[in-house]
Design a protein around this motif. Structure first.
Motif, PDB file in Angstrom:
ATOM      1  N   PHE A 108       0.851  -1.190   0.000  1.00 13.67           N
ATOM      2  CA  PHE A 108       0.000   0.000   0.000  1.00 13.67           C
ATOM      3  C   PHE A 108       0.887   1.241   0.000  1.00 13.67           C
ATOM      4  CE2 PHE A 108      -2.302   3.457   1.988  1.00 13.67           C
ATOM      5  CZ  PHE A 108      -3.568   3.365   1.440  1.00 13.67           C
ATOM      6  N   LEU A 109       0.502   2.236  -0.810  1.00 17.43           N
ATOM      7  CA  LEU A 109       1.237   3.496  -0.871  1.00 17.43           C
ATOM      8  C   LEU A 109       0.301   4.647  -0.535  1.00 17.43           C
ATOM      9  CD1 LEU A 109       2.305   1.565  -3.377  1.00 17.43           C
ATOM     10  CD2 LEU A 109       3.652   3.588  -3.932  1.00 17.43           C
ATOM     11  N   GLU A 110       0.797   5.573   0.262  1.00 19.35           N
ATOM     12  CA  GLU A 110       0.086   6.830   0.482  1.00 19.35           C
ATOM     13  C   GLU A 110       0.931   7.947  -0.123  1.00 19.35           C
ATOM     14  OE1 GLU A 110      -2.199   8.327   4.211  1.00 19.35           O
ATOM     15  OE2 GLU A 110      -0.184   9.223   4.313  1.00 19.35           O
ATOM     16  N   ILE A 111       0.352   8.628  -1.101  1.00 18.06           N
ATOM     17  CA  ILE A 111       1.044   9.711  -1.794  1.00 18.06           C
ATOM     18  C   ILE A 111       0.361  11.021  -1.434  1.00 18.06           C
ATOM     19  CG2 ILE A 111       1.749  10.629  -4.038  1.00 18.06           C
ATOM     20  CD1 ILE A 111       1.439   7.771  -5.160  1.00 18.06           C
ATOM     21  N   ASP A 112       1.078  11.880  -0.753  1.00 21.87           N
ATOM     22  CA  ASP A 112       0.561  13.206  -0.423  1.00 21.87           C
ATOM     23  C   ASP A 112       0.895  14.127  -1.595  1.00 21.87           C
ATOM     24  OD1 ASP A 112       0.280  15.879   0.515  1.00 21.87           O
ATOM     25  OD2 ASP A 112       0.444  15.172   2.588  1.00 21.87           O
ATOM     26  N   ALA A 113      -0.116  14.466  -2.401  1.00 28.39           N
ATOM     27  CA  ALA A 113       0.125  15.219  -3.634  1.00 28.39           C
ATOM     28  C   ALA A 113       0.793  16.563  -3.370  1.00 28.39           C
ATOM     29  CB  ALA A 113      -1.189  15.420  -4.384  1.00 28.39           C
ATOM     30  N   GLU A 114       0.441  17.208  -2.261  1.00 30.90           N
ATOM     31  CA  GLU A 114       1.025  18.514  -1.951  1.00 30.90           C
ATOM     32  C   GLU A 114       2.509  18.366  -1.604  1.00 30.90           C
ATOM     33  OE1 GLU A 114       1.265  22.569  -1.596  1.00 30.90           O
ATOM     34  OE2 GLU A 114      -0.384  21.353  -2.389  1.00 30.90           O
ATOM     35  N   LYS A 115       2.834  17.415  -0.726  1.00 33.24           N
ATOM     36  CA  LYS A 115       4.236  17.182  -0.374  1.00 33.24           C
ATOM     37  C   LYS A 115       5.032  16.670  -1.568  1.00 33.24           C
ATOM     38  CE  LYS A 115       3.728  16.139   4.571  1.00 33.24           C
ATOM     39  NZ  LYS A 115       3.934  15.095   5.616  1.00 33.24           N
ATOM     40  N   PHE A 116       4.382  15.867  -2.401  1.00 33.87           N
ATOM     41  CA  PHE A 116       5.063  15.259  -3.536  1.00 33.87           C
ATOM     42  C   PHE A 116       5.610  16.318  -4.483  1.00 33.87           C
ATOM     43  CE2 PHE A 116       5.558  12.756  -7.401  1.00 33.87           C
ATOM     44  CZ  PHE A 116       5.982  11.522  -6.917  1.00 33.87           C
ATOM     45  N   ARG A 117       4.904  17.431  -4.604  1.00 30.72           N
ATOM     46  CA  ARG A 117       5.346  18.500  -5.510  1.00 30.72           C
ATOM     47  C   ARG A 117       6.684  19.073  -5.075  1.00 30.72           C
ATOM     48  NH1 ARG A 117       0.873  22.961  -6.169  1.00 30.72           N
ATOM     49  NH2 ARG A 117       2.508  23.788  -7.532  1.00 30.72           N
ATOM     50  N   TYR A 118       6.922  19.117  -3.758  1.00 29.20           N
ATOM     51  CA  TYR A 118       8.123  19.781  -3.243  1.00 29.20           C
ATOM     52  C   TYR A 118       9.176  18.804  -2.715  1.00 29.20           C
ATOM     53  CZ  TYR A 118       4.823  23.631  -3.468  1.00 29.20           C
ATOM     54  OH  TYR A 118       3.893  24.540  -3.908  1.00 29.20           O
ATOM     55  N   GLU A 119       8.728  17.693  -2.144  1.00 27.07           N
ATOM     56  CA  GLU A 119       9.669  16.742  -1.549  1.00 27.07           C
ATOM     57  C   GLU A 119       9.945  15.552  -2.458  1.00 27.07           C
ATOM     58  OE1 GLU A 119       8.394  15.579   2.341  1.00 27.07           O
ATOM     59  OE2 GLU A 119       7.766  17.617   2.888  1.00 27.07           O
ATOM     60  N   GLY A 120       9.105  15.369  -3.475  1.00 27.69           N
ATOM     61  CA  GLY A 120       9.314  14.274  -4.407  1.00 27.69           C
ATOM     62  C   GLY A 120       8.956  12.917  -3.830  1.00 27.69           C
ATOM     63  N   VAL A 121       9.588  11.877  -4.365  1.00 24.77           N
ATOM     64  CA  VAL A 121       9.186  10.508  -4.047  1.00 24.77           C
ATOM     65  C   VAL A 121       9.484  10.120  -2.603  1.00 24.77           C
ATOM     66  CG1 VAL A 121       9.488   9.814  -6.452  1.00 24.77           C
ATOM     67  CG2 VAL A 121      11.371   9.496  -4.840  1.00 24.77           C
ATOM     68  N   LYS A 122      10.392  10.832  -1.940  1.00 21.17           N
ATOM     69  CA  LYS A 122      10.722  10.481  -0.550  1.00 21.17           C
ATOM     70  C   LYS A 122       9.558  10.737   0.398  1.00 21.17           C
ATOM     71  CE  LYS A 122      14.618  12.871  -0.457  1.00 21.17           C
ATOM     72  NZ  LYS A 122      14.844  13.085  -1.902  1.00 21.17           N
ATOM     73  N   SER A 123       8.550  11.477  -0.057  1.00 21.71           N
ATOM     74  CA  SER A 123       7.389  11.747   0.796  1.00 21.71           C
ATOM     75  C   SER A 123       6.381  10.602   0.784  1.00 21.71           C
ATOM     76  CB  SER A 123       6.695  13.035   0.336  1.00 21.71           C
ATOM     77  OG  SER A 123       6.173  12.878  -0.982  1.00 21.71           O
ATOM     78  N   VAL A 124       6.588   9.608  -0.082  1.00 24.41           N
ATOM     79  CA  VAL A 124       5.652   8.484  -0.194  1.00 24.41           C
ATOM     80  C   VAL A 124       5.793   7.569   1.019  1.00 24.41           C
ATOM     81  CG1 VAL A 124       5.003   6.463  -1.562  1.00 24.41           C
ATOM     82  CG2 VAL A 124       5.695   8.584  -2.710  1.00 24.41           C
ATOM     83  N   ARG A 125       4.661   7.139   1.545  1.00 24.28           N
ATOM     84  CA  ARG A 125       4.651   6.222   2.692  1.00 24.28           C
ATOM     85  C   ARG A 125       4.191   4.842   2.226  1.00 24.28           C
ATOM     86  NH1 ARG A 125       1.170   4.597   6.975  1.00 24.28           N
ATOM     87  NH2 ARG A 125      -0.588   5.670   5.993  1.00 24.28           N
ATOM     88  N   PHE A 126       4.937   3.802   2.619  1.00 18.91           N
ATOM     89  CA  PHE A 126       4.617   2.427   2.234  1.00 18.91           C
ATOM     90  C   PHE A 126       4.100   1.652   3.444  1.00 18.91           C
ATOM     91  CE2 PHE A 126       7.987   3.766  -0.665  1.00 18.91           C
ATOM     92  CZ  PHE A 126       7.518   3.353  -1.902  1.00 18.91           C
ATOM     93  N   VAL A 127       3.162   0.736   3.190  1.00 19.60           N
ATOM     94  CA  VAL A 127       2.645  -0.159   4.225  1.00 19.60           C
ATOM     95  C   VAL A 127       2.576  -1.561   3.631  1.00 19.60           C
ATOM     96  CG1 VAL A 127       0.724  -0.721   5.759  1.00 19.60           C
ATOM     97  CG2 VAL A 127       1.256   1.680   5.261  1.00 19.60           C
ATOM     98  N   GLY A 128       3.100  -2.556   4.368  1.00 18.39           N
ATOM     99  CA  GLY A 128       3.049  -3.930   3.886  1.00 18.39           C
ATOM    100  C   GLY A 128       4.314  -4.683   4.236  1.00 18.39           C
TER     101      GLY A 128
END
Length: 488
Positions: A108-128
């Motif tokens: 499972f991935l949670e992508i924060d679209a607002e953070k993603f614009r500035y922090e890029g892929v490192k802002s993605v949270r993984f679960v599993g």
């Protein structure tokens, strides 16, 4: 769909079968199973992409790209088939999220679209189960991919193999040292470090795709150097290795003098038998099985008449496939864009095309002409490497009924304009925005960028993985055959 299912069944049996199994390995490891990748994009704005692309990187499935439209709450869900655990990637908002998944896994991935614009892929949270590995790998790859220096290689593509490998080894040593230092600071696990070293190795090898050396032996010898250890099955956990193997296959087979002579004489059966014989000289390995799959898949998709003696599992082939030739189609239905698509005219001016319909463009607009489609991206090194050969190909057929359609996907518009002007790439040049790129890529790409497609005068797709421009003899022969073919 039936063809795809049959092909998948064939290769489950093929790879797991006892006739030519992978020596020393428990074949039960490679049963076809599913993985689930799902998640949610939160904090979306009106500018946030509504489509993302999951690229499973499965070498036994040409349909390994899934364009997923987010639902009204930002949720997405994809299931894909796997034969073994390996890395994969998700394209979103012009960036690549890299992760690792196993058969029967759920990530499972949670992508924060607002953070993603500035922090890029490192802002993605993984679960599993593989969340920690994916988090570390995604961060490590994102921070280090930019330090891969391919320029020394690009400037020495005609060097002797020994000289070229010395340069290659120097760059790999620097990358490995960087990975080690970075990992010590950021507490990256040894397992992920090794995965990243493999990724760096085969990412760099992909930038050397244009290496020709000083002889044919140099050119082919590059791909089988000890540093790559192509018969090591662990390479397949790294998604970039397959591209290395595919390039080796294309050069080893397609550039062989005897093979080219058979093709020139239109003796397809002899060409395939010769190619099969070459592949069977390889040690029994997963790499060899993938090579055999490529031969089988390529032969089928280009309407070669397959004879049962060409394949080790002839009885399986007889049961699952008709002996007649096939035309492989691409489903272009629904590939239209309400937003403006960019088009560069012959005078280098940019026009906006409203209500663009890709299905009509490729199947109807150029009827009566052969169409060669180049699907590329501005950041793709191999795409750029093909452009000099593309110019030569365009000149060769300038006075023939051939149209060259160049579709730029998943890129920045200013980079697209700059490259077209720099490379002087003629033909029909189109640029698609991110959402439409994702949908087109899922339908057209065969194994990644670049992909080349041949369409006949009736608007029928004849080869969805056509030879590259650099294989000038092979693609010229294929185009000539379609030009002279009689149509009802």
């Amino acid at each position: 769909m039936a063809c795809f299912i049959s092909r998948a069944i064939f290769f489950v049996v093929f790879i797991l079968g006892a006739v030519e199994c992978w020596a020393g390995t428990n074949n039960s490891e490679y049963g076809k199973r599913k993985a689930v990748v799902h998640g949610r994009v939160i904090n979306q704005s009106h500018e946030s992409p509504k489509v993302l692309t999951v690229i499973s990187c499965n070498p036994l499935d040409e349909n390994d790209r899934f364009a997923v439209r987010l639902d009204s709450t930002g949720l997405f869900h994809v299931e894909f088939e796997m034969f073994w655990a390996h890395s994969f990637t998700i394209s979103y908002h012009g960036k690549f999220i890299n992760a690792f998944v196993e058969p029967e896994d759920s990530l499972f991935l949670e992508i924060d679209a607002e953070k993603f614009r500035y922090e890029g892929v490192k802002s993605v949270r993984f679960v599993g189960k593989n969340a920690t590995r994916s988090t570390e790998f995604n961060r490590l790859f994102d921070d280090l991919v930019g330090v891969i220096n391919y320029k020394p290689l690009a400037e020495n593509l005609n060097a002797s193999l020994d000289s070229f490998m010395a340069l290659f080894q120097k760059e790999i040593n620097l990358l490995n040292d960087t990975i080690k230092s970075y990992s010590a600071v950021h507490e990256i696990s040894p397992w992920v470090q090794e995965l990243m070293k493999d990724m760096a190795l085969f990412t760099l090898s992909n930038y050397a795709i244009g290496y020709s050396g000083q002889s044919n032996e140099d050119e082919l010898g590059f791909f089988t150097q000890d540093i790559f250890d192509i018969y090591d099955a662990d390479n397949f956990r790294n998604m970039m290795f397959v591209y290395h193997l595919d390039t080796y296959y294309n050069k080893w087979i397609a550039k062989d003098v005897k093979f080219k002579d058979c093709i020139k004489r239109n003796d397809v059966k002899s060409a395939e038998q010769y190619a099969l014989g070459k592949i069977l000289t390889m040690p029994k390995s997963l790499a060899r099985d993938i090579m055999l799959y490529r031969l089988y898949d390529k032969s089928l998709s280009t309407r070669f008449e397959l004879k049962e003696e060409l394949f080790l599992c002839a009885n399986v082939y007889d049961k699952l496939f008709a002996k007649s030739s096939k035309v492989v189609s691409i489903n272009l239905t629904g590939l239209s864009c309400s937003k403006d698509v960019l088009y560069m005219t012959a005078e280098d001016s940019i026009e906006q095309v409203s209500d663009f319909d890709l299905e009509y463009l490729l199947k109807e607009q150029y009827k009566g002409k052969v169409v060669y489609v180049d699907v590329w991206a501005t950041w793709c090194g191999p795409c750029r490497a093909e452009m000099a050969s593309a110019r030569e190909l365009h000149r060769l057929f300038a006075k023939e009924d051939v149209v060259f359609v160049n579709l730029c996907l998943s890129s920045k518009a200013d980079a697209w304009v700059s490259i077209l002007q720099e490379e002087q790439l003629t033909g029909e040049n189109y640029f698609f925005d991110e959402d439409f790129s994702a949908e087109v890529a899922a339908k057209l790409l065969s194994g990644g960028f670049p992909t080349y497609i041949l369409i006949d005068k009736n608007g029928t797709v004849r080869d969805k993985n056509a030879p590259r421009p650099s294989g000038l003899s092979a693609i010229s022969t294929a185009i000539d055959a379609l030009l002279t073919e009689q149509y009802p």
